[in-house]
Design an enzyme around this catalytic site. Structure first.
Site, PDB file in Angstrom:
ATOM      1  N   LEU A 197       1.325  -1.173   0.088  1.00  0.00           N
ATOM      2  CA  LEU A 197       0.380  -0.260   0.283  1.00  0.00           C
ATOM      3  C   LEU A 197       0.890   1.454   0.168  1.00  0.00           C
ATOM      4  O   LEU A 197       0.510   2.490  -0.886  1.00  0.00           O
ATOM      5  CB  LEU A 197      -0.622   0.202   1.058  1.00  0.00           C
ATOM      6  CG  LEU A 197      -1.978  -1.120   0.893  1.00  0.00           C
ATOM      7  CD1 LEU A 197      -2.851  -1.181   2.672  1.00  0.00           C
ATOM      8  CD2 LEU A 197      -3.536  -1.151   0.156  1.00  0.00           C
ATOM      9  N   GLY A 198       2.003   1.035   1.026  1.00  0.00           N
ATOM     10  CA  GLY A 198       2.975   2.474   0.137  1.00  0.00           C
ATOM     11  C   GLY A 198       3.990   1.793   1.372  1.00  0.00           C
ATOM     12  O   GLY A 198       4.366   1.237   1.859  1.00  0.00           O
ATOM     13  N   PHE A 202      10.267   4.870   8.100  1.00  0.00           N
ATOM     14  CA  PHE A 202       9.670   4.353   8.509  1.00  0.00           C
ATOM     15  C   PHE A 202       9.537   2.813   8.542  1.00  0.00           C
ATOM     16  O   PHE A 202       9.405   2.211   9.399  1.00  0.00           O
ATOM     17  CB  PHE A 202       8.803   4.206  10.318  1.00  0.00           C
ATOM     18  CG  PHE A 202       9.792   5.651  11.339  1.00  0.00           C
ATOM     19  CD1 PHE A 202      10.283   5.032  12.027  1.00  0.00           C
ATOM     20  CD2 PHE A 202      10.347   6.761  11.108  1.00  0.00           C
ATOM     21  CE1 PHE A 202      10.811   6.161  13.544  1.00  0.00           C
ATOM     22  CE2 PHE A 202      10.441   8.166  11.769  1.00  0.00           C
ATOM     23  CZ  PHE A 202      10.899   6.920  12.847  1.00  0.00           C
ATOM     24  N   ASP A 317       0.791  15.991  13.401  1.00  0.00           N
ATOM     25  CA  ASP A 317       0.928  15.520  12.852  1.00  0.00           C
ATOM     26  C   ASP A 317      -0.125  15.684  12.213  1.00  0.00           C
ATOM     27  O   ASP A 317      -0.114  14.290  11.628  1.00  0.00           O
ATOM     28  CB  ASP A 317       2.227  14.323  12.391  1.00  0.00           C
ATOM     29  CG  ASP A 317       2.557  14.428  11.458  1.00  0.00           C
ATOM     30  OD1 ASP A 317       2.888  15.487  10.537  1.00  0.00           O
ATOM     31  OD2 ASP A 317       2.552  12.703  10.305  1.00  0.00           O
TER      32      ASP A 317
END
Length: 525
Positions: A197-198, A202, A317
């Protein structure tokens, strides 16, 4: 709960008009060919008040924090600033501290991998820039897996260390320590991988099939590098707290199903959700959301962040990339093209449901623990962070204000990568900096000010393009014209979220009681 001074909600809303107008048409945006920016990660060193060395991952679009005692947060006073001296207790193992204990990267050979999705890019009115973040836990993957689950321990229970186990098995990492994702790979004897998915700094996020339950899940696989393994423990700690305090997930923060250690990779498993809000905007050609959807998003986001703040947690964030749609289902409607008589209508996607989940708590910080100098993605960074005045709960409120404006216009409110230009744009949007806040900023960052507390803009070295873009920045009232009662209340709420001085900024808990949420917004497109 001691947070920061809570200003009374004095609504400046005009209540004399009951006319409900449809969402104003969005003019065709001209695509400017401006600067091309490349944002990358770097590690800088900070020393706390007791002289302990810390390494912090920051993005390179801002000057790295000086190697001096950082501005920190006063837990009892709430608003953290340079004029509130930091107080430290016993050393806390935070993400920043864990990063300082980095070990040598373990490398191994690569095998066939699934193709990586195209990197996510943020539009700059036609230009692209990467929207990366300091201290990210999984990058801006389409699905970022966070939450809390149960696992007995980080290492294997059979006495074999992760390194020994990895050495006895075929290589599963690339040279940077990322897990090599292959189709139909079995993870933890339970999850069969479906697709990638991505990928972020990290680790990676994959879609997998749970052989035990028959459900599809998302798994965040942390890189097999010790500093990232250590940092992931901080995220798990946060997510365990969230699930413990909200087991029924009434506050719309993503929950983990479990976590475990697989071949020296910490894996976090969560429910599989839809795309992030930014991706939906991008695929929808950055068309704004309908106003009734904005109200639904705002109510959910403020509720989620208020829940975090009640737990003494600051997300740090907040951005559209870290807000996931529960369902991607939408319908397509034709929208007339303004200014063109015989032009064919453009198509706009309208969501069927507005349920969302707040994700990515890899940068979340407890109020009483160490605060790094630089947090938040640039476009959503509060002024007190830019000026080095310290930060606390109000920085989340500011980020939410930026996000709500982006929902209304379709594009980011502040599109810049320079601190002084960013502050100049803020003054164009929000009005001049208050004198008290400006004096504090001038003491902390004198290079940004002149004549005491006036912003020193433009500098002689400022480019013509930079000056042009600051001049083109519209005021908040121009961005959200108060044409009807809905817009007037929405404008007032956003104005209170985007106040310069964090001590005067509305709290997210008080924002939930704003009159904006008492209005029944009609269905629009």
């Amino acid at each position: 709960m001691p947070q920061y001074p809570r200003p009374s909600i004095t609504s400046a809303v005009n209540r004399h008009s009951n006319v409900v107008l449809p969402t104003p048409p969005v003019a065709t945006r001209k695509r400017k060919r401006g600067h091309q920016y490349t944002v990358s990660y770097s590690e800088v060193q900070e020393f706390d008040q007791e002289g302990r060395l810390r390494e912090v991952i920051v993005i390179d679009d801002t000057p790295p924090p000086p190697t001096a005692s950082p501005a920190t947060t006063n837990h009892t006073a709430g608003y953290s600033a340079s004029y509130q001296p930091p107080q430290y207790s016993a050393p806390i193992r935070t993400r920043a501290r864990a990063a300082a204990e980095a070990q040598a990267m373990s490398s191994s050979t690569s095998s066939t991998t699934l193709p990586l999705p195209a990197p996510k890019k943020r539009k700059r009115e036609g230009d692209v820039e990467t929207g990366t973040i300091a201290k990210k836990a999984a990058g801006n993957a389409q699905l970022t897996v966070t939450g809390a689950g149960a696992s007995s321990q980080w290492n294997n229970t059979n006495g074999v260390t992760s390194a020994e186990q990895t050495a006895a098995q075929p290589a599963c990492d690339d040279k940077e320590g990322h897990y090599i994702v292959t189709p139909d790979d079995i993870i933890h004897k339970r999850y069969r991988t479906v697709r990638l998915l991505g990928q972020g700094t990290f680790g990676k996020v994959v879609e997998a099939f749970d052989l035990k339950t028959g459900n599809r899940v998302a798994i965040k696989i942390i890189r097999a590098i010790q500093k990232y393994r250590d940092a992931s423990k901080i995220e798990v700690r946060v997510l365990q707290r969230l699930k413990e305090r909200d087991p029924m997930n009434r506050h719309n923060c993503i929950h983990l199903l479990e976590w475990f250690d697989h071949r020296n990779h910490i894996c976090l498993v969560s429910e599989l959700l839809g795309m992030c809000v930014y991706d939906f905007l991008k695929e929808n050609e950055f068309a704004p959301f309908p106003r009734h959807h904005i109200q639904a998003f705002a109510r959910q986001l403020l509720g989620s962040v208020a829940f975090l703040h009640d737990l003494h947690l600051i997300h740090t964030d907040l951005k559209p990339e870290n807000i996931l749609l529960v369902h991607n289902d939408s319908r397509t409607v034709p929208i007339p093209t303004p200014g063109k008589r015989n032009a064919p209508p453009r198509l706009k996607r309208i969501l069927e449901t507005t349920d969302i989940r707040l994700i990515d708590f890899g940068s979340a910080t407890f109020q009483e623990e160490y605060h790094s100098n630089v947090v938040s993605t640039r476009h959503y960074r509060a002024p007190e962070i830019i000026l080095g005045l310290g930060w606390s709960y109000p920085c989340d409120a500011f980020s939410l204000g930026c996000i709500l404006v982006e929902f209304y216009t379709g594009i980011a409110l502040f599109q810049t990568h320079d601190n002084l230009e960013h502050l100049a744009m803020m003054e164009m949007v929000m009005g001049k900096m208050p004198e008290r806040f400006g004096r504090a900023g001038a003491r902390s960052k004198p290079e940004y000010f002149k004549e005491g507390n006036k912003l020193d803009w433009p500098k002689p070295k400022a480019t013509k393009q930079s000056k042009k873009e600051v001049r083109a920045t519209r005021s908040l009232q121009e961005i959200i014209p108060p044409t009807d009662i809905i817009n007037r209340h929405f404008l007032d709420l956003v104005h209170k979220l985007l106040i310069f001085d964090p001590a005067q900024r509305i709290t997210v808990r008080d924002a939930l009681n704003h009159p904006y949420f008492a209005i029944a917004v009609p269905l629009e497109i």
